[in-house]
Design a protein around this motif. Structure first.
Motif, mmCIF file in Angstrom:
data_model
loop_
_atom_site.group_PDB
_atom_site.id
_atom_site.type_symbol
_atom_site.label_atom_id
_atom_site.label_comp_id
_atom_site.label_asym_id
_atom_site.label_seq_id
_atom_site.Cartn_x
_atom_site.Cartn_y
_atom_site.Cartn_z
ATOM 1 N N ALA A 7 -1.208 -6.312 -11.067
ATOM 2 C CA ALA A 7 -0.153 -5.618 -10.337
ATOM 3 C C ALA A 7 -0.666 -4.289 -9.818
ATOM 4 C CB ALA A 7 1.066 -5.392 -11.235
ATOM 5 N N MET A 25 3.779 -4.193 -7.446
ATOM 6 C CA MET A 25 3.616 -5.356 -6.567
ATOM 7 C C MET A 25 2.639 -6.304 -7.246
ATOM 8 S SD MET A 25 4.582 -6.804 -3.780
ATOM 9 C CE MET A 25 4.097 -8.099 -2.621
ATOM 10 N N THR A 26 3.109 -7.501 -7.550
ATOM 11 C CA THR A 26 2.257 -8.504 -8.184
ATOM 12 C C THR A 26 1.912 -9.592 -7.173
ATOM 13 O OG1 THR A 26 4.047 -9.961 -8.915
ATOM 14 C CG2 THR A 26 3.489 -8.095 -10.340
ATOM 15 N N ARG A 27 0.860 -10.331 -7.463
ATOM 16 C CA ARG A 27 0.464 -11.390 -6.539
ATOM 17 C C ARG A 27 1.406 -12.596 -6.639
ATOM 18 N NH1 ARG A 27 -2.672 -15.611 -4.890
ATOM 19 N NH2 ARG A 27 -3.950 -15.116 -3.067
ATOM 20 N N ARG A 31 7.380 -8.022 -5.657
ATOM 21 C CA ARG A 31 7.731 -6.677 -6.114
ATOM 22 C C ARG A 31 8.633 -6.810 -7.337
ATOM 23 N NH1 ARG A 31 11.895 -3.219 -4.951
ATOM 24 N NH2 ARG A 31 12.780 -4.756 -3.507
ATOM 25 N N LEU A 98 7.154 -2.426 1.449
ATOM 26 C CA LEU A 98 7.340 -3.523 0.496
ATOM 27 C C LEU A 98 8.745 -3.529 -0.083
ATOM 28 C CD1 LEU A 98 3.881 -3.362 -1.300
ATOM 29 C CD2 LEU A 98 4.692 -5.154 0.252
ATOM 30 N N TYR A 111 0.179 -8.866 -1.134
ATOM 31 C CA TYR A 111 -0.476 -8.259 -2.297
ATOM 32 C C TYR A 111 -1.974 -8.124 -2.037
ATOM 33 C CZ TYR A 111 -2.730 -7.845 -6.800
ATOM 34 O OH TYR A 111 -3.544 -7.428 -7.820
ATOM 35 N N ASP A 112 -2.601 -9.187 -1.539
ATOM 36 C CA ASP A 112 -4.037 -9.151 -1.266
ATOM 37 C C ASP A 112 -4.365 -8.095 -0.221
ATOM 38 O OD1 ASP A 112 -4.433 -11.204 -3.072
ATOM 39 O OD2 ASP A 112 -4.447 -12.781 -1.542
ATOM 40 N N ASP A 115 -4.102 -4.577 -1.703
ATOM 41 C CA ASP A 115 -5.250 -4.279 -2.559
ATOM 42 C C ASP A 115 -6.468 -3.898 -1.727
ATOM 43 O OD1 ASP A 115 -6.405 -4.054 -5.125
ATOM 44 O OD2 ASP A 115 -7.306 -6.033 -4.947
#
Length: 259
Positions: A7, A25-27, A31, A98, A111-112, A115
């Motif tokens: 996250a 924010m997780t993959r 959110r 987001l 998410y990607d 990052d």
């Protein structure tokens, strides 16, 4: 119930004397919010900074509960993100974007992208392009994606110079010139397959483009304002590009168009 995922910290809110509610924010879970006990401790405060990548475990009795987070640091980049104005404002502005999405709704590509962008935000010359592309991706996930692949009038894929404010589709120069004053400019670096880097003029046009559609389709219907961090980011990104391209430094763009 329990799950575990990587996250990215978006923000925290104080709860009581020692705890916080963290927004991440997780993959795989989108959110998500969760309680972090002792989140205001000296050990946890450096971990719970916006932009940091953590491994999070969420536990709750029922799915609809707030639940509790347990976090372990993976990449602590918040200190590096504080070094430039584009990074400081960029983290806040992307978090605000987001928050336009439903909570707990998976968007793995966002998410990607987040990052990757956070790893490059400290480079002001690239930050503007990355942020604009992130805005386009969010618009797409909200159901208001722009079609910049071919001309809406002729179907050609070359010399795309405009975007129709009505349809959100690209228009080639030849077909759009008679209505150029009613069109939004399509910056060359956003054209499919383009290898051209953004300069101050094209980056300003890109901010106008995404700002126009965000205002029309998202912010105005919801009765909310575009996050102030976006304006701060735009000013910082345009300044950085102007330093890299001194010939453009005297331009005075209109940053956001509203329809």
């Amino acid at each position: 119930m329990q799950w575990q995922d990587h996250a990215i910290i978006l923000g925290v809110k104080r709860l009581g004397e020692t705890s916080v509610v963290a927004e991440v924010m997780t993959r795989g879970r989108g959110r998500h919010m969760g309680l972090v006990r002792s989140g205001r401790s000296r050990a946890m405060q450096p971990v719970l900074q916006a932009g940091n990548l953590v491994e999070v475990t969420w536990r709750a009795r029922l799915h609809e509960h707030l639940g509790e987070f347990r976090m372990e640091p993976v990449t602590l980049r918040a200190a590096r993100l504080m070094e430039t104005a584009t990074a400081v404002y960029g983290v806040q502005a992307m978090a605000a974007l987001l928050r336009l999405l439903p909570e707990r709704d998976p968007h793995p590509h966002l998410y990607d992208a987040l990052d990757v962008i956070l790893e490059n935000l400290q480079n002001p010359a690239d930050a503007g392009e990355l942020f604009v592309r992130f805005e386009l991706a969010v618009l797409n996930d909200l159901g208001f994606g722009l079609d910049l692949t071919e001309c809406a009038a002729t179907g050609v894929r070359e010399d795309l110079a405009f975007v129709s404010p009505k349809s959100g589709r690209a228009v080639c120069r030849a077909a759009g010139m008679p209505w150029a004053d009613k069109m939004l400019a399509l910056p060359p670096f956003l054209s499919t397959g383009s290898t051209v880097a953004a300069d101050r003029e094209s980056l300003s046009a890109a901010f106008r483009l995404t700002g126009f559609f965000l205002h029309r389709h998202v912010y105005e219907p919801r009765g909310i304002e575009i996050a102030a961090a976006r304006d701060g980011f735009m000013q910082a990104a345009l300044k950085a590009v102007a330093v890299a391209s001194p010939d453009d430094a005297m331009a005075s763009p209109t940053l956001v168009a509203k329809g």
